[in-house]
Write an enzyme that holds these catalytic residues in place. Structure first.
Site, mmCIF file in Angstrom:
data_model
loop_
_atom_site.group_PDB
_atom_site.id
_atom_site.type_symbol
_atom_site.label_atom_id
_atom_site.label_comp_id
_atom_site.label_asym_id
_atom_site.label_seq_id
_atom_site.Cartn_x
_atom_site.Cartn_y
_atom_site.Cartn_z
ATOM 1 N N CYS A 227 41.918 41.174 27.229
ATOM 2 C CA CYS A 227 41.519 40.673 25.479
ATOM 3 C C CYS A 227 42.022 40.607 25.039
ATOM 4 C CB CYS A 227 40.029 40.917 25.044
ATOM 5 S SG CYS A 227 40.574 43.297 24.491
ATOM 6 N N CYS B 80 44.367 45.571 23.657
ATOM 7 C CA CYS B 80 44.579 45.642 24.960
ATOM 8 C C CYS B 80 45.055 46.177 26.089
ATOM 9 C CB CYS B 80 43.665 45.014 25.184
ATOM 10 S SG CYS B 80 42.707 44.845 27.052
ATOM 11 N N CYS C 46 38.666 48.479 22.383
ATOM 12 C CA CYS C 46 38.956 46.948 22.414
ATOM 13 C C CYS C 46 37.409 46.339 22.691
ATOM 14 C CB CYS C 46 40.633 46.410 23.391
ATOM 15 S SG CYS C 46 39.763 46.618 24.752
ATOM 16 N N TYR D 279 0.833 -1.313 0.060
ATOM 17 C CA TYR D 279 0.155 0.197 -0.029
ATOM 18 C C TYR D 279 1.001 1.193 0.374
ATOM 19 C CZ TYR D 279 -4.031 2.949 1.567
ATOM 20 O OH TYR D 279 -5.056 4.028 1.238
ATOM 21 N N CYS E 89 37.101 44.219 25.621
ATOM 22 C CA CYS E 89 36.655 44.200 26.900
ATOM 23 C C CYS E 89 35.484 46.008 27.298
ATOM 24 C CB CYS E 89 38.218 44.197 28.274
ATOM 25 S SG CYS E 89 39.758 44.010 27.240
#
Length: 892
Positions: A759, A754, A729, A331, A731
């Site tokens: 960072c 930084c 930067c 089916y 931060c």
DNA sequence: GCAAGGTC
């Protein structure tokens, strides 16, 4: 004993007769030209059988005369008006045939299809026969494939009819009628009265409107898409390959993929190019598999047919239906993608061993290569997955192709996953990470019988951890995001299926309906058919969406609720009466709200019909082929306010629509897409992306290595002017200037960094303004949930737009380690591919037909198998133990 | 003149 068997359709009656009678039967005509009655003895149960059939549903439902005329009542009365069930005019002959035959019979055996609708049709047959012969015994034969063993078993072990399933269908029929008629009359009359161009019926239906909704949604995504440029570092190495001979070019992909900020990309590129020696940090080889396909469902068949065989969903289904009626297939309407544990595969595989194309593979399965098929998550408890039930050697054309696909799919399911090994070579170059991958296929297994899947190896040359090399190419290249494509019929089938709109058999019809109602237009491009909304279609959907209804008529929630209620009625956890009462109350309340605000629809439709939308003068359709070919041509009016550029030269086109040729990215988009695009002529060319001060997105800059020498390659030119800006930067503290002290070609050169080294921010001082702000570099489109979106940033990111504020799911891993999954929260789940960059940020565009439940990177993001949502959104917690589930973000 | 679901 005399048994009257009633099938759902003539072909099944004939097949059943052939099998049960062994070909020895008499046949009688009826007053219906398609239906015959077959008589024979069935000694196995010492009975005389008569087999006949109906033709689908016997009864129709409608309102009585008092409410049938459109102006007979206020449409809201249709929620409470009586609904009559009656034998339709076309079915009168069938009814009388059933009555006559029932009077002569002791038992009625119902042979309708084993699904909810079949159960309902069975209940209609039962009612007619009981009326003719009240004491007739009623039984139901259960079968899911026209194969002798199943049919005999069903005839000898009949069960009871399931009234709950029939009740669920009855309730659905009544609810659909009430909501369909009430809304259709209300919106047709209102729109016809107020808008001159509206003359036809503006039908509403709980399936057709969500179907239209999908088309409109994708159209708007394409229309509102704004291409964004991005930049990436292209790194490659040409070196001799021991296994392939000659030189092999290996491209190392950037872990950052690409950046949308030119300045940031240049800063990083300068780092790389200042020390372009690449160092191999890791070489990993691991075994990998390509999973064999899942057992085949109807929807998968339709999608595969569209993708592999280029056949329309409806065509594939029609062919499968015919093959089923001929006994070649099980089916074809099934939602089940798992085989029963008792399923006997070997006799079916045996039947395929005679085939010249795949017989050898089938014999291999017999001889030990057999592997139990994977189990999918769906089981309709009525039919097995679609599989061949007999070998069909004499087929031609599309029938042959469909049969071949289904058979190969079945054999592939019974085979083994393909096996290979994946090599990943990680390198760093100038502090940036790159990688290359290679694949070697060791065992093709199922791929040998299933050419529809491709898995090809690309070997990487040998690399050793720690080795260093000078890249052959190290360039900063640019690209741009491309818009998603309009919906194809196959996409729409997928969406409807996922959202429960329509059934296996009706999905294709609903698509036809929205086209016939002129809500949706078909556009062909390059042999592919795309679906676009008409101005009427957009007007309707946008108008309703403006209402802010709790459950939008253009979205699939309402239909899902109906489906859930039907399941509850089938489970007997709810009665038909409950379902009707609750549904009517809900629909009536919705109708009241919608009618009160219907001016929103009227306004919206009028706006679109009058001017093609949004106040623009027209929509312009550009046909790519003609544009590229530079064919001279003209304009063609099509419908209300739509201008079609049938063909145009470059300058001619420019006169109509200057952006097309002036905007580089747009031009690229056209070329890339290779299909028609629609644009507002009022659209302004995009602003230049550079030239104004903006904030550098710096938090993800690499650790700043001490620059050692001048770039060996000049970075691409920039137009940005130098500005005095405070450099911050990541931060968010003011950056400081330092000077290169190390002996190198850049000694003495100043750079920003930084102050606290909290960072890793870095930037050359004498370059254009680079920094200020605390954003991170968007790895893809800017959809970050972070704050700080200054006006210049918005211009850069094109973040403002239709997607602002939308929630979406993505991998929580950090940049470079995330998988590429992306999913809007308010859209249905996608399949395994997530977003490509082509659809990023615009939603949609996923063209995956796969059935895998996970992302490509199986270790990262998991989807809940039940809800289709990501692991941590699973309603019952399944899969949520995985901490790596995707997370929800807010766009903008 | 309305729906969705069967089928021809």
């Amino acid at each position: 004993m005399r048994v009257l068997c009633v099938a759902e359709k003539p072909s099944i009656a004939k097949s059943i007769t052939q099998i049960l009678s062994g070909g020895q039967y008499q046949s009688r005509a009826t007053r219906n030209k398609y239906i015959r009655n077959y008589d024979f003895d069935y000694p196995q149960t010492r009975a005389q059988f008569t087999v006949t059939c109906v033709s689908g549903h016997l009864t129709s439902h409608d309102f009585p005369e008092t409410h049938r005329k459109w102006h007979s009542c206020d449409p809201i009365a249709l929620f409470d008006a009586p609904v009559e069930s009656f034998i339709s005019k076309d079915s009168k002959e069938i009814e009388s045939n059933l009555s006559n035959e029932a009077r002569r019979a002791d038992m009625l055996m119902i042979w309708t299809d084993c699904d909810r609708e079949g159960e309902h049709i069975g209940s209609e047959v039962k009612r007619v026969c009981r009326k003719a012969k009240p004491n007739i015994v009623v039984k139901r034969a259960r079968f899911s494939a026209i194969i002798a063993q199943q049919i005999h078993n069903a005839a000898q072990h009949p069960v009871e009819l399931d009234q709950a399933q029939a009740d669920a269908v009855e309730a659905r029929i009544i609810l659909d009628l009430r909501i369909g008629a009430a809304f259709t009359r209300m919106q047709t009359k209102t729109l016809q009265d107020s808008i001159a161009q509206v003359d036809g019926v503006i039908s509403y239906g709980p399936c057709q409107f969500p179907t239209l909704g999908f088309v409109v949604q994708r159209y708007l995504q394409v229309k509102n898409f704004v291409s964004e440029p991005f930049w990436y570092i292209f790194l490659s190495l040409s070196r001799p390959s021991s296994s392939q001979g000659g030189n092999v070019e290996t491209e190392f992909k950037w872990r950052r993929v690409h950046l949308f900020d030119y300045d940031a990309a240049v800063v990083i590129y300068e780092h790389v190019i200042s020390n372009p020696t690449a160092r191999v940090t890791k070489v990993v080889e691991k075994n990998t598999k390509k999973w064999k396909p899942l057992p085949l469902t109807t929807v998968e068949l339709q999608k595969a047919g569209s993708r592999f065989l280029k056949l329309a969903p409806k065509t594939v289904l029609d062919i499968a239906e015919k093959l089923y009626n001929q006994g070649f297939l099980s089916y074809p309407r099934t939602e089940t993608d798992q085989f029963d544990p008792q399923f006997d595969f070997m006799p079916l595989i045996e039947k395929q061993t005679v085939d010249p194309a795949w017989g050898g593979f089938a014999r291999g399965l017999q001889q030990g290569e057999f592997n139990t098929p994977r189990r999918g998550k769906n089981n309709d408890k009525a039919h097995p997955p679609i599989h061949p039930t007999a070998h069909a050697g004499g087929l031609n054309g599309n029938e042959k192709r469909v049969y071949e696909f289904i058979t190969r799919r079945f054999l592939a399911c019974c085979s083994k996953d393909a096996e290979g090994s994946m090599t990943t070579v990680d390198v760093t170059c100038g502090g940036e990470a790159f990688y290359a991958t290679g694949l070697v296929v060791h065992q093709r297994n199922y791929l040998d019988v299933y050419p529809y899947d491709k898995w090809t190896g690309n070997r990487v040359p040998d690399f050793v951890e720690g080795e260093e090399f000078q890249p052959s190419v190290c360039e900063l290249r640019d690209g741009h995001t491309t818009s998603p494509k309009y919906l194809t019929e196959a996409d729409l089938v997928t969406l409807m299926d996922k959202n429960g709109i329509g059934t296996d058999a009706t999905i294709a019809q609903h698509i036809e309906t929205v086209i016939n109602r002129e809500y949706v237009l078909e556009e062909y491009e390059g042999g592919t058919k795309y679906l676009l909304p008409s101005t009427l279609g957009i007007g309707l959907i946008e108008g309703y969406n403006e209402m802010g209804l709790d459950k939008s008529v253009s979205k699939p929630q309402l239909r899902r609720e109906t489906e859930r209620n039907m399941v509850q009625v089938c489970n007997r956890t709810k009665t038909k009466g409950d379902m009707l009462a609750e549904g009517i109350d809900q629909y009536r309340a919705m109708f009241v709200l919608a009618r009160a605000q219907f001016n929103k629809v009227t306004t919206s439709v009028r706006r679109y019909l009058d001017n093609g939308g949004g106040g623009a003068a027209a929509l312009v359709v550009v046909r790519l082929a003609e544009v590229v070919a530079g064919v001279a041509g003209g304009l063609e009016e099509r419908g209300a306010g739509v201008v079609v550029v049938v063909a145009a030269t470059g300058p001619g086109l420019a006169a109509v629509h200057p952006e097309v040729v002036e905007d580089r990215h747009l031009a690229k988009t056209i070329l890339t897409l290779g299909l028609l695009i629609r644009l507002h002529p009022s659209a302004k060319p995009r602003q230049p992306l550079r030239g104004s001060p903006r904030r550098l997105l710096c938090s993800d800059l690499p650790p700043a290595p001490a620059p050692v020498r001048q770039p060996t390659r000049a970075p691409p030119k920039r137009t940005g002017s130098s500005m005095d800006v405070e450099v911050r930067c990541n931060c968010n503290t003011p950056a400081v200037q330092r000077t290169v002290t190390k002996e190198s070609e850049t000694k003495g050169k100043k750079f920003w960094t930084c102050e606290t080294r909290a960072c890793t921010f870095f930037g050359w001082v004498d370059d254009p303004p680079v920094a200020s702000g605390s954003r991170s570099i968007p790895a893809k489109r800017s959809y970050s949930a972070q704050q700080d979106s200054g006006p210049d940033y918005k211009e850069l990111s094109a973040k403002e737009g239709p997607n602002q504020g939308r929630k979406f799911w993505k991998c929580p891993n950090v940049q470079g380690a995330e998988c590429d999954l992306f999913e809007w929260d308010d859209e249905p789940p996608r399949t395994n591919n997530g977003a490509s960059s082509s659809s990023f940020g615009a939603g949609g565009g996923s063209k995956s037909f796969g059935s895998a439940e996970r992302s490509k990177d199986q270790d990262v993001c998991y989807k809940c198998n039940l809800s289709g949502h990501w692991a941590n959104a699973c309603p019952n917690g399944e899969g949520s133990a995985n901490k790596k589930g995707a997370v929800l973000w807010l766009n903008g």
